[in-house]
Structure formats: C-alpha cells, structure tokens
Design a protein around this motif. Sequence first.
Motif, PDB file in Angstrom:
ATOM      1  N   PRO A  54       0.806  -1.227   0.000  1.00 49.36           N
ATOM      2  CA  PRO A  54       0.000   0.000   0.000  1.00 49.36           C
ATOM      3  C   PRO A  54       0.841   1.280   0.000  1.00 49.36           C
ATOM      4  CG  PRO A  54      -0.497  -1.365   1.938  1.00 49.36           C
ATOM      5  CD  PRO A  54       0.548  -2.072   1.139  1.00 49.36           C
ATOM      6  N   ARG A  55       2.017   1.225   0.579  1.00 46.72           N
ATOM      7  CA  ARG A  55       2.924   2.380   0.629  1.00 46.72           C
ATOM      8  C   ARG A  55       4.259   1.946   0.032  1.00 46.72           C
ATOM      9  NH1 ARG A  55       1.331   6.750   0.656  1.00 46.72           N
ATOM     10  NH2 ARG A  55       2.998   7.626   1.878  1.00 46.72           N
ATOM     11  N   PRO A  56       4.976   2.860  -0.602  1.00 45.83           N
ATOM     12  CA  PRO A  56       6.248   2.476  -1.226  1.00 45.83           C
ATOM     13  C   PRO A  56       7.323   2.151  -0.195  1.00 45.83           C
ATOM     14  CG  PRO A  56       5.917   4.842  -1.400  1.00 45.83           C
ATOM     15  CD  PRO A  56       4.659   4.265  -0.813  1.00 45.83           C
ATOM     16  N   GLN A  57       8.164   1.179  -0.562  1.00 46.81           N
ATOM     17  CA  GLN A  57       9.351   0.908   0.236  1.00 46.81           C
ATOM     18  C   GLN A  57      10.369   2.007  -0.079  1.00 46.81           C
ATOM     19  OE1 GLN A  57       9.803  -3.266  -1.189  1.00 46.81           O
ATOM     20  NE2 GLN A  57      10.068  -3.644   1.010  1.00 46.81           N
ATOM     21  N   THR A  58      11.430   2.073   0.700  1.00 51.65           N
ATOM     22  CA  THR A  58      12.406   3.151   0.539  1.00 51.65           C
ATOM     23  C   THR A  58      12.966   3.203  -0.875  1.00 51.65           C
ATOM     24  OG1 THR A  58      12.990   2.976   2.870  1.00 51.65           O
ATOM     25  CG2 THR A  58      14.541   4.140   1.447  1.00 51.65           C
ATOM     26  N   HIS A  59      13.343   2.053  -1.436  1.00 49.33           N
ATOM     27  CA  HIS A  59      13.913   2.072  -2.787  1.00 49.33           C
ATOM     28  C   HIS A  59      12.864   2.509  -3.816  1.00 49.33           C
ATOM     29  CE1 HIS A  59      12.285  -2.037  -2.664  1.00 49.33           C
ATOM     30  NE2 HIS A  59      12.171  -1.918  -3.968  1.00 49.33           N
ATOM     31  N   GLN A  60      11.598   2.176  -3.586  1.00 49.10           N
ATOM     32  CA  GLN A  60      10.546   2.615  -4.499  1.00 49.10           C
ATOM     33  C   GLN A  60      10.335   4.125  -4.402  1.00 49.10           C
ATOM     34  OE1 GLN A  60       7.689  -0.083  -2.847  1.00 49.10           O
ATOM     35  NE2 GLN A  60       7.731  -1.385  -4.673  1.00 49.10           N
ATOM     36  N   LEU A  61      10.397   4.644  -3.192  1.00 49.16           N
ATOM     37  CA  LEU A  61      10.270   6.089  -2.989  1.00 49.16           C
ATOM     38  C   LEU A  61      11.390   6.830  -3.716  1.00 49.16           C
ATOM     39  CD1 LEU A  61       9.078   8.613  -1.609  1.00 49.16           C
ATOM     40  CD2 LEU A  61      10.536   8.074   0.361  1.00 49.16           C
ATOM     41  N   LEU A  62      12.607   6.341  -3.582  1.00 47.77           N
ATOM     42  CA  LEU A  62      13.734   6.978  -4.265  1.00 47.77           C
ATOM     43  C   LEU A  62      13.557   6.942  -5.779  1.00 47.77           C
ATOM     44  CD1 LEU A  62      16.670   5.719  -2.050  1.00 47.77           C
ATOM     45  CD2 LEU A  62      15.636   7.982  -2.075  1.00 47.77           C
ATOM     46  N   LEU A  63      13.055   5.833  -6.294  1.00 47.39           N
ATOM     47  CA  LEU A  63      12.801   5.756  -7.737  1.00 47.39           C
ATOM     48  C   LEU A  63      11.725   6.746  -8.160  1.00 47.39           C
ATOM     49  CD1 LEU A  63      12.988   1.922  -8.336  1.00 47.39           C
ATOM     50  CD2 LEU A  63      14.476   3.665  -9.333  1.00 47.39           C
ATOM     51  N   GLN A  64      10.710   6.923  -7.326  1.00 48.07           N
ATOM     52  CA  GLN A  64       9.659   7.895  -7.641  1.00 48.07           C
ATOM     53  C   GLN A  64      10.232   9.318  -7.674  1.00 48.07           C
ATOM     54  OE1 GLN A  64       6.501   7.197  -4.818  1.00 48.07           O
ATOM     55  NE2 GLN A  64       5.957   5.231  -5.732  1.00 48.07           N
ATOM     56  N   ILE A  65      11.151   9.602  -6.772  1.00 45.62           N
ATOM     57  CA  ILE A  65      11.796  10.921  -6.766  1.00 45.62           C
ATOM     58  C   ILE A  65      12.614  11.107  -8.039  1.00 45.62           C
ATOM     59  CG2 ILE A  65      13.552  12.339  -5.618  1.00 45.62           C
ATOM     60  CD1 ILE A  65      12.547  11.046  -2.945  1.00 45.62           C
ATOM     61  N   VAL A  66      13.376  10.091  -8.397  1.00 42.89           N
ATOM     62  CA  VAL A  66      14.182  10.157  -9.621  1.00 42.89           C
ATOM     63  C   VAL A  66      13.273  10.380 -10.830  1.00 42.89           C
ATOM     64  CG1 VAL A  66      15.587   8.742 -11.169  1.00 42.89           C
ATOM     65  CG2 VAL A  66      16.117   8.811  -8.729  1.00 42.89           C
ATOM     66  N   GLN A  67      12.174   9.655 -10.911  1.00 43.15           N
ATOM     67  CA  GLN A  67      11.245   9.810 -12.033  1.00 43.15           C
ATOM     68  C   GLN A  67      10.597  11.194 -12.034  1.00 43.15           C
ATOM     69  OE1 GLN A  67       8.772   6.401 -11.316  1.00 43.15           O
ATOM     70  NE2 GLN A  67      10.105   5.030 -12.477  1.00 43.15           N
ATOM     71  N   ALA A  68      10.366  11.764 -10.857  1.00 42.07           N
ATOM     72  CA  ALA A  68       9.780  13.102 -10.771  1.00 42.07           C
ATOM     73  C   ALA A  68      10.705  14.143 -11.409  1.00 42.07           C
ATOM     74  CB  ALA A  68       9.498  13.468  -9.312  1.00 42.07           C
ATOM     75  N   PHE A  69      11.985  13.860 -11.461  1.00 46.05           N
ATOM     76  CA  PHE A  69      12.950  14.760 -12.090  1.00 46.05           C
ATOM     77  C   PHE A  69      13.281  14.322 -13.517  1.00 46.05           C
ATOM     78  CE2 PHE A  69      13.596  15.670  -7.597  1.00 46.05           C
ATOM     79  CZ  PHE A  69      13.588  17.064  -7.619  1.00 46.05           C
ATOM     80  N   ASP A  70      12.394  13.515 -14.081  1.00 48.00           N
ATOM     81  CA  ASP A  70      12.533  13.048 -15.469  1.00 48.00           C
ATOM     82  C   ASP A  70      13.849  12.326 -15.737  1.00 48.00           C
ATOM     83  OD1 ASP A  70      10.009  13.889 -16.323  1.00 48.00           O
ATOM     84  OD2 ASP A  70      10.754  15.933 -16.666  1.00 48.00           O
ATOM     85  N   ARG A  71      14.289  11.539 -14.771  1.00 51.06           N
ATOM     86  CA  ARG A  71      15.487  10.727 -14.951  1.00 51.06           C
ATOM     87  C   ARG A  71      15.065   9.265 -15.012  1.00 51.06           C
ATOM     88  NH1 ARG A  71      20.296  13.497 -14.041  1.00 51.06           N
ATOM     89  NH2 ARG A  71      21.103  11.771 -15.269  1.00 51.06           N
ATOM     90  N   ARG A  72      15.946   8.423 -15.521  1.00 56.55           N
ATOM     91  CA  ARG A  72      15.604   7.019 -15.729  1.00 56.55           C
ATOM     92  C   ARG A  72      16.785   6.128 -15.342  1.00 56.55           C
ATOM     93  NH1 ARG A  72      15.684   7.554 -20.517  1.00 56.55           N
ATOM     94  NH2 ARG A  72      17.376   6.273 -21.239  1.00 56.55           N
ATOM     95  N   LEU A  73      16.496   5.100 -14.574  1.00 57.56           N
ATOM     96  CA  LEU A  73      17.513   4.104 -14.246  1.00 57.56           C
ATOM     97  C   LEU A  73      17.690   3.199 -15.458  1.00 57.56           C
ATOM     98  CD1 LEU A  73      19.371   2.844 -12.058  1.00 57.56           C
ATOM     99  CD2 LEU A  73      17.452   1.325 -11.512  1.00 57.56           C
ATOM    100  N   GLU A  74      18.939   3.021 -15.886  1.00 53.88           N
ATOM    101  CA  GLU A  74      19.206   2.200 -17.058  1.00 53.88           C
ATOM    102  C   GLU A  74      19.733   0.820 -16.717  1.00 53.88           C
ATOM    103  OE1 GLU A  74      21.638   4.560 -19.662  1.00 53.88           O
ATOM    104  OE2 GLU A  74      19.885   5.688 -20.346  1.00 53.88           O
ATOM    105  N   LEU A  75      20.549   0.728 -15.665  1.00 55.01           N
ATOM    106  CA  LEU A  75      21.067  -0.570 -15.271  1.00 55.01           C
ATOM    107  C   LEU A  75      21.691  -0.487 -13.897  1.00 55.01           C
ATOM    108  CD1 LEU A  75      24.503  -1.039 -15.646  1.00 55.01           C
ATOM    109  CD2 LEU A  75      23.790  -0.449 -17.941  1.00 55.01           C
ATOM    110  N   VAL A  76      21.951  -1.655 -13.350  1.00 56.08           N
ATOM    111  CA  VAL A  76      22.635  -1.790 -12.067  1.00 56.08           C
ATOM    112  C   VAL A  76      23.914  -2.551 -12.344  1.00 56.08           C
ATOM    113  CG1 VAL A  76      22.544  -3.106  -9.913  1.00 56.08           C
ATOM    114  CG2 VAL A  76      20.621  -1.668 -10.579  1.00 56.08           C
ATOM    115  N   ARG A  77      25.004  -2.098 -11.739  1.00 54.82           N
ATOM    116  CA  ARG A  77      26.298  -2.729 -11.980  1.00 54.82           C
ATOM    117  C   ARG A  77      26.967  -3.065 -10.646  1.00 54.82           C
ATOM    118  NH1 ARG A  77      28.877   0.749 -15.895  1.00 54.82           N
ATOM    119  NH2 ARG A  77      27.821  -0.577 -17.383  1.00 54.82           N
TER     120      ARG A  77
END
Length: 172
Positions: A54-77
Amino acid sequence: MQLMRVVALGRDPMAVQPVLLLQETGGRRRVLPVWVGVPEATAIELARRRVELPRPQTHQLLLQIVQAFDRRLELVRITMLRDSIFHAELVFDAETRVSARVSDAVAVALHVDVPIEAEDAVLDEAAVAEVAGLADAIADEDADEDAPEESEEVERFRRFLDSASPEDFDPS
C-alpha cells in the motif's frame, strides 16, 4: 562485464542469514553468492514476486523521486569487492552513477526491470563456477513449460542450503 540474473534467494543455515544467488546469463554461468540482511532480502523477494504494497518501500520512494525529475535508471552494476563487501552502482540516463549496496541495487533493478551486470573482476574473485547440488536446487532459465513452480524452486533451494556449507561457496 557480464549480465546477471537472480536465480534464488534463500537462507544460509550456517550463518542464519539470507543469501542472494546471482548467475551469469551467458559465458561460464558462474554463480555469485551475496549475503544480505533480512530487510534487504524481503525487499528483493517482494520485487521478484512483483508484490505491490500500500505504501512504497524506501527504494521505491527513491525511484519515484528520480522519475519526478525526469530521470531514468538504465542498469545496475556490481563494481567491486573490497574487504569482503560488494559494491554496486545505479547507472542512470546521461551516465549519472550513484553508489549503492548490492542488495538495494538488486531490489531496485527487479522493481523497474533493468539489467544487472557484474564486473569480470568481481566474478573472478567471488563467483563460483559450480556449486555442488545447485543445478538440482534451482530451475534452469532455459527450461520449457515443464519448469517447476517458483515455490518448488524455492523449496529445492532451501533443501540445498540446509545441506550446504560455506566451503561450497569458496571459489578457490
């Protein structure tokens, strides 16, 4: 650099700690065991199963913030192993890189379905070519529709971990 996939998440009976197993999708198909904390294992498993809370986990919240700034995660290394600690980075568009723990990076990658890569040097140092019994413990990604259900796969992996010892994961 090798493309990796999450093959299993289970409990190390010797350390009573979750262990994440990542495997090369090609090449030598080495397995990289990464011991993680319980909260991190829970986040990874929820992302693997695509469970929506029902509520975002911390990593989901951070991704939502990144998306709010029109950025996109491309990969994890997975970039290095230093003092027995794995290091990773999140690679965003415009080659922006952010340092992360492997467990957090994998949870994020699974959540947004981006590739996970590992540096060859990390695999050379920490991956195992073959773990006795691992083939029986997990389903092969190339299996046909007769592949076992995920719960069966997890149960086989748990049985494997119950009989495994730390030496089974020693690359030397």
